[in-house]
Design an enzyme around this catalytic site. Sequence first.
Site, PDB file in Angstrom:
ATOM      1  N   SER A  18       0.915  -1.539   0.011  1.00 22.17           N
ATOM      2  CA  SER A  18      -0.449   0.028  -0.143  1.00 22.17           C
ATOM      3  C   SER A  18       0.433   1.186   0.196  1.00 22.17           C
ATOM      4  CB  SER A  18      -0.541  -0.054   1.163  1.00 22.17           C
ATOM      5  OG  SER A  18      -0.073  -0.622   2.813  1.00 22.17           O
ATOM      6  N   GLU A  54       6.510   5.279  10.403  1.00 20.62           N
ATOM      7  CA  GLU A  54       7.022   6.886   9.910  1.00 20.62           C
ATOM      8  C   GLU A  54       7.064   7.713  10.179  1.00 20.62           C
ATOM      9  OE1 GLU A  54       4.014   6.775   6.234  1.00 20.62           O
ATOM     10  OE2 GLU A  54       3.931   4.439   6.169  1.00 20.62           O
ATOM     11  N   THR A  74       3.024  -4.507   7.721  1.00 25.69           N
ATOM     12  CA  THR A  74       4.741  -3.784   7.294  1.00 25.69           C
ATOM     13  C   THR A  74       5.322  -3.795   8.255  1.00 25.69           C
ATOM     14  OG1 THR A  74       3.554  -2.046   5.754  1.00 25.69           O
ATOM     15  CG2 THR A  74       4.078  -4.221   5.169  1.00 25.69           C
ATOM     16  N   CYS A 103       2.231  -6.474   1.112  1.00 23.29           N
ATOM     17  CA  CYS A 103       1.250  -6.091   2.108  1.00 23.29           C
ATOM     18  C   CYS A 103      -0.155  -6.663   3.491  1.00 23.29           C
ATOM     19  CB  CYS A 103       0.026  -4.975   1.682  1.00 23.29           C
ATOM     20  SG  CYS A 103      -0.814  -4.224   2.708  1.00 23.29           S
ATOM     21  N   ASN A 104      -0.275  -6.553   4.255  1.00 20.42           N
ATOM     22  CA  ASN A 104      -1.430  -8.262   4.991  1.00 20.42           C
ATOM     23  C   ASN A 104      -2.072  -7.760   4.651  1.00 20.42           C
ATOM     24  OD1 ASN A 104       1.049  -8.775   7.584  1.00 20.42           O
ATOM     25  ND2 ASN A 104       1.847  -7.586   6.940  1.00 20.42           N
ATOM     26  N   THR A 105      -2.345  -6.117   4.648  1.00 17.16           N
ATOM     27  CA  THR A 105      -4.128  -5.934   3.995  1.00 17.16           C
ATOM     28  C   THR A 105      -4.478  -6.914   3.044  1.00 17.16           C
ATOM     29  OG1 THR A 105      -3.949  -3.750   5.866  1.00 17.16           O
ATOM     30  CG2 THR A 105      -5.689  -4.543   4.499  1.00 17.16           C
ATOM     31  N   TYR A 123      -3.485   1.498   3.700  1.00 18.65           N
ATOM     32  CA  TYR A 123      -5.429   0.379   2.518  1.00 18.65           C
ATOM     33  C   TYR A 123      -5.686  -0.350   4.004  1.00 18.65           C
ATOM     34  CZ  TYR A 123      -3.435  -0.456  -1.792  1.00 18.65           C
ATOM     35  OH  TYR A 123      -2.930   0.226  -3.151  1.00 18.65           O
ATOM     36  N   GLY A 124      -5.112   0.216   5.438  1.00 20.91           N
ATOM     37  CA  GLY A 124      -5.075  -0.557   6.788  1.00 20.91           C
ATOM     38  C   GLY A 124      -7.344  -0.621   6.909  1.00 20.91           C
TER      39      GLY A 124
END
Length: 266
Positions: A11, A152, A185, A73-75, A42-43
């Site tokens: 994402s 971030e 991530t 991306c896990n999502t 995206y989460g």
Amino acid sequence: MNSKPIGVFDSGIGGLTVVRALMQRLPHENIVYFGDTARVPYGPKSSQVVREYAAQDTDFLLSQNVKMIVIACNTVSSVALDVVQKRANIPVVGVIQPGSESALHTTKNKRIGVVGTLTTILSNAYTNTIRQLDSSIEVFSKPCPLFVPLAEEGFIEHPATELIAKEYLFELKLKKIDTLILGCTHYPILKNIISKVMGESVRLIDSGESASAQVEKMLDAEGLRNPSKLKANVKFFVSDIPHKFTEVGERFLGQKMGVVKKVHVE
Ligand code: DGL
């Protein structure tokens, strides 16, 4: 064919933690990375929207002539693995299965925790995968959305991060888990604080690292390993170059990023 790059998408910038793991494990594999920085995160988005974006991200990587796709991306891995598999006529690796398998090999007391974005946790992708592998395992999960901006922002060893980690994780501590999947991530960046809060008895699983081991296995199984011993070529593409992009990106990647190209994806 084998010198073609592995395509990795996410994402945004977080998937660079997966690229880092891949570069360590497979230093001769060429990589093309796409981060959808214009549409991140995206989460918190609905599965339907994430599935649309995943299809577009996949098409971009396919246009780069990749030999395999890694969904960092896990999502996306949680709600759109089938979308990517259907579009790509090449091997696809998501992070859910490898992360679940690593957790299963690690747990002794059969109590596993999962942390991730809201969409990842609501999808139950990790819970379902783990329980399909072994139905005697108990899985406890918790969304931790604030970990993404904290990572971030560079709040790595910061008291604010520790406070939020305590707030998010106390329920999982009460469940007496011995293994915790970092199902996002960004979370490996915060693993020192997460480990401090959970205590030494809880082993942390970095799903990106587990996925890179799976990529290695799949390259061998499909006979796709790059035989070249030259330094790999790693290209970065993003849909926007936001402020502080390089600074944050290099922290996630653990090294200098080189050239980053902006592309339009739809
Ligand atoms: N890459 C996302 C994940 O692993 C985290 C950031 C986002 O919400 O887009 O789930």
